[in-house]
Design an enzyme around this catalytic site. Structure first.
Site: not given
Length: 218
Positions: A173, A189
């Site tokens: 992301h 992440c």
């Protein structure tokens, strides 16, 4: 859509792509801003320029851009290959001889980004962030409690684009902390610069294979 990332023709022999550059700093430049402009990780930029200190660089200061990369040798040249040890991703565009490369922020100690092979299961523009219980507990312990939901917008830690993988809780992301890109500081992440995540988001299809590896150079 037009490719915006560092994109190269896959070499017929060997694994090296790119070449070293040296550029003069502009007014207001910092190593961090130059790193983002050239899609270089923050740590790699600092290591390439060990004598440059401070926040702002003097105009005309020569800055080394460490833009020589090596395609991982222990992963197929297919889909997205994330070399966690290098903190860099390589996307092999299907039906072409092109590969794009992007720096990443990966998991820090205690929150290691998992290894393995998975796929892209969904893509969401302007994502809403629902902090998991583990991150909420850590934030609470540090005196910075988090809400149950963070709406899309400039303060959303996921940025403008999120790519969900088949590993629960692991996303690729954007970020509100671009200086973390190219470092080990996430909760598992993978964060990317704004222009890079937009480029990858626009090109990688749902169902594409993703290899998360600890790669080696030839």
């Amino acid at each position: 859509s037009t490719l915006q990332a560092l994109t190269y023709t896959i070499p017929r022999t060997g694994n090296q792509i790119g070449q070293m550059e040296e550029i003069p700093a502009k007014v207001g430049d910092t190593l961090a801003s130059i790193a983002e402009r050239f899609s270089i990780g923050q740590q790699a930029m600092r290591e390439a320029n060990p004598t440059l200190k401070g926040t702002k660089l003097k105009q005309g200061t020569m800055v080394t851009i460490p833009s020589v990369f090596y395609l991982p040798v222990n992963a197929p040249r297919q889909g997205l290959v994330v070399n966690l040890s290098e903190m860099r991703a390589y996307y092999y565009h299907p039906d072409t001889q092109l590969v794009s490369t992007y720096p990443l922020c990966v998991g820090r100690k205690g929150w290691t980004t998992p290894r393995g092979t998975t796929t892209v299961v969904s893509k969401k523009p302007n994502p809403t962030w629902h902090p998991p219980a583990s991150i909420k507990a850590e934030a609470e312990a540090n005196g910075h409690p988090l809400p149950d939901r963070v709406a899309p917008g400039p303060h959303n830690p996921l940025g403008r684009y999120a790519i969900h993988l088949g590993i629960p809780g692991i996303l690729i992301h954007g970020t509100t902390a671009p200086t973390s890109v190219g470092q080990r500081s996430s909760h598992g992440c993978m964060r990317m610069y704004a222009t890079d995540i937009e480029d990858l988001f626009n090109h990688i299809p749902i169902g594409e294979v993703v290899h998360l590896i600890d790669g080696t150079h030839p």
